[in-house]
Motif scaffolding. Structure first.
Motif, PDB file in Angstrom:
ATOM      1  N   GLY A  25       1.085   9.235  -0.358  1.00 49.87           N
ATOM      2  CA  GLY A  25       0.785   7.724   0.297  1.00 49.87           C
ATOM      3  C   GLY A  25       1.688   7.626   1.585  1.00 49.87           C
ATOM      4  N   GLU A  79       0.876  -1.090   0.156  1.00 51.56           N
ATOM      5  CA  GLU A  79       0.050  -0.141   0.108  1.00 51.56           C
ATOM      6  C   GLU A  79       0.993   1.389  -0.105  1.00 51.56           C
ATOM      7  OE1 GLU A  79      -4.117   0.203   1.203  1.00 51.56           O
ATOM      8  OE2 GLU A  79      -3.297  -0.267  -0.731  1.00 51.56           O
ATOM      9  N   ARG A  90       2.070   2.810  -3.178  1.00 54.02           N
ATOM     10  CA  ARG A  90       0.899   3.788  -4.145  1.00 54.02           C
ATOM     11  C   ARG A  90       0.580   5.177  -3.570  1.00 54.02           C
ATOM     12  NH1 ARG A  90      -1.842  -1.407  -2.823  1.00 54.02           N
ATOM     13  NH2 ARG A  90      -1.358  -2.962  -4.496  1.00 54.02           N
ATOM     14  N   GLN A 145      -1.828   7.906  -2.243  1.00 53.93           N
ATOM     15  CA  GLN A 145      -3.097   7.607  -1.445  1.00 53.93           C
ATOM     16  C   GLN A 145      -4.181   7.171  -2.141  1.00 53.93           C
ATOM     17  OE1 GLN A 145      -2.582   7.759   1.699  1.00 53.93           O
ATOM     18  NE2 GLN A 145      -4.623   7.515   2.266  1.00 53.93           N
ATOM     19  N   LYS A 191      -4.811   3.481  -2.938  1.00 62.18           N
ATOM     20  CA  LYS A 191      -4.603   2.394  -1.950  1.00 62.18           C
ATOM     21  C   LYS A 191      -5.940   1.949  -2.041  1.00 62.18           C
ATOM     22  CE  LYS A 191      -0.937   4.451   0.769  1.00 62.18           C
ATOM     23  NZ  LYS A 191      -0.569   4.918   2.031  1.00 62.18           N
TER      24      LYS A 191
END
Length: 375
Positions: free
Chosen positions: A183, A46, A49, A51, A54
């Motif tokens: 992210g 996650e 990536r 934000q 995700k």
């Protein structure tokens, strides 16, 4: 988790015999209860990536931590665990005790005349907070509290290299929206660690079980903040826990939670108490900016002086907190104003609501827009 939260926590901590910090706790939960919260591998994927790309796995962490913090047994234990000094701080303590100086990427810590001077020095981004700065701040606060040569703490922003504010001191621009867009702002590593870690320690002190004083398990010290230029978002939140705040007359305060779309930490818990419910709504919901010269600024700052006089005013202010009875009285004030149980209940709901807000469509759109321009 609503039904079994306490038992889950007891299993993860061997019946509360072990003190796990937030990151350790959620990692242990992922191993002991597969599928309950994301694994470290899932979170790493996650993290690679932006934000907006995700899956929102952190929401499961929010559900988990809400139940733990809601528990009258597990919640206080976790809060106390987060008040323990970090291993990084313990490793740096001998050097700081000897030299009175530690320089980190985001914070410069210097002890002079019994004052721990924490200078926020992310000069490239106006002291906008990210996970690096949260880690450096918690380390610095730990060191200041643990060093017996420190009697008072002072937090102030350093001089900026940002083109718009080059050569000027800035307190803080709040959360780093570019990092959030990319992210790199996590629920556990930033949003919760910040509140339960260094900000919690500014209020309640550092927990030194087993080697502390018999009459107080925490080491507390009084804190002063000096605001130059502005305290935005998280910077304004931070001011609400200091024993005294000084501000330059050309500075301002802002907590634009509605504009950014997230919950402003414990600001919703504290701002109304400090400034009143109506002003708190104007600031948090309406985005009102308060200039240091406005009458309402006196609710946020104890003293407002001309910029060229701020250095001298700060030195006089820290001396006012250097007294034998100050620590005992601030402890009683904090206990009356923000009982630990009230804080625990607030943070339980914050853990869940903030996990949802991180993935709100409005947040993803707004941080994408803000990320492309300087604060």
């Amino acid at each position: 988790m609503e039904e079994h939260g306490t038992r889950v926590y007891d299993r993860l901590t061997d019946g509360r015999a072990r003190r796990l910090r937030l990151a350790e706790l959620v990692e242990a939960a992922a191993t002991a209860f597969p599928g309950l919260v994301p694994t470290s591998g899932q979170l790493a994927a996650e993290r690679s990536r932006a934000q907006a790309g995700k899956e929102g796995l952190e929401i499961d962490q929010g559900i988990f931590l809400r139940a733990v913090l809601r528990s009258p047994v597990a919640g206080p234990h976790l809060l106390d665990s987060m008040l323990r000094p970090t291993p990084r701080a313990l490793g740096l303590l001998p050097e700081f005790t000897r030299t009175g100086l530690v320089e980190m990427e985001s914070v410069r810590l210097e002890r002079r005349d019994g004052v721990a001077r924490l200078t926020l020095c992310r000069d490239d981004c106006l002291n906008a907070e990210d996970e690096r700065q949260v880690d450096d701040m918690e380390t610095a606060v730990d060191l200041a509290l643990l060093d017996p040569g420190v009697r008072v703490g002072l937090v102030r922003g350093g001089e900026m290299s940002h083109p718009r504010y080059r050569g000027r001191r800035v307190f803080s621009a709040g959360i780093n929206l570019k990092s959030l867009h990319a992210g790199d702002i996590s629920l556990v590593g930033f949003l919760l660690r910040r509140e339960l870690g260094y900000i919690g320690k500014l209020v309640r002190g550092v927990l030194v079980e087993g080697d502390g004083s018999w009459h107080a398990p925490t080491v507390e010290k009084p804190w002063t903040a000096a605001v130059d230029t502005f305290a935005i978002g998280g910077g304004a939140q931070l001011l609400l826990v200091f024993d005294q705040v000084l501000a330059a007359s050309d500075s301002y305060f802002s907590l634009p939670a509605a504009r950014e779309g997230i919950v402003p930490g414990a600001g919703n818990l504290r701002l109304g108490r400090v400034a009143g419910a109506r002003l708190a709504r104007q600031v948090i919901l309406g985005g009102r900016r308060i200039w240091a010269t406005e009458p309402e600024a006196r609710l946020l700052a104890d003293e407002v002086v001309e910029p060229e006089l701020l250095d001298g005013a700060v030195e006089a202010a820290v001396l006012r907190l250097d007294g034998e009875a100050v620590v005992a009285n601030r402890r009683m004030l904090n206990l009356a104003e923000e009982p630990p149980e009230e804080f625990r209940r607030y943070m339980a709901e914050f853990a869940f609501q903030q996990s949802l807000r991180l993935y709100g469509e409005d947040v993803l759109e707004k941080v994408g827009r803000f990320a492309g321009r300087p604060r």
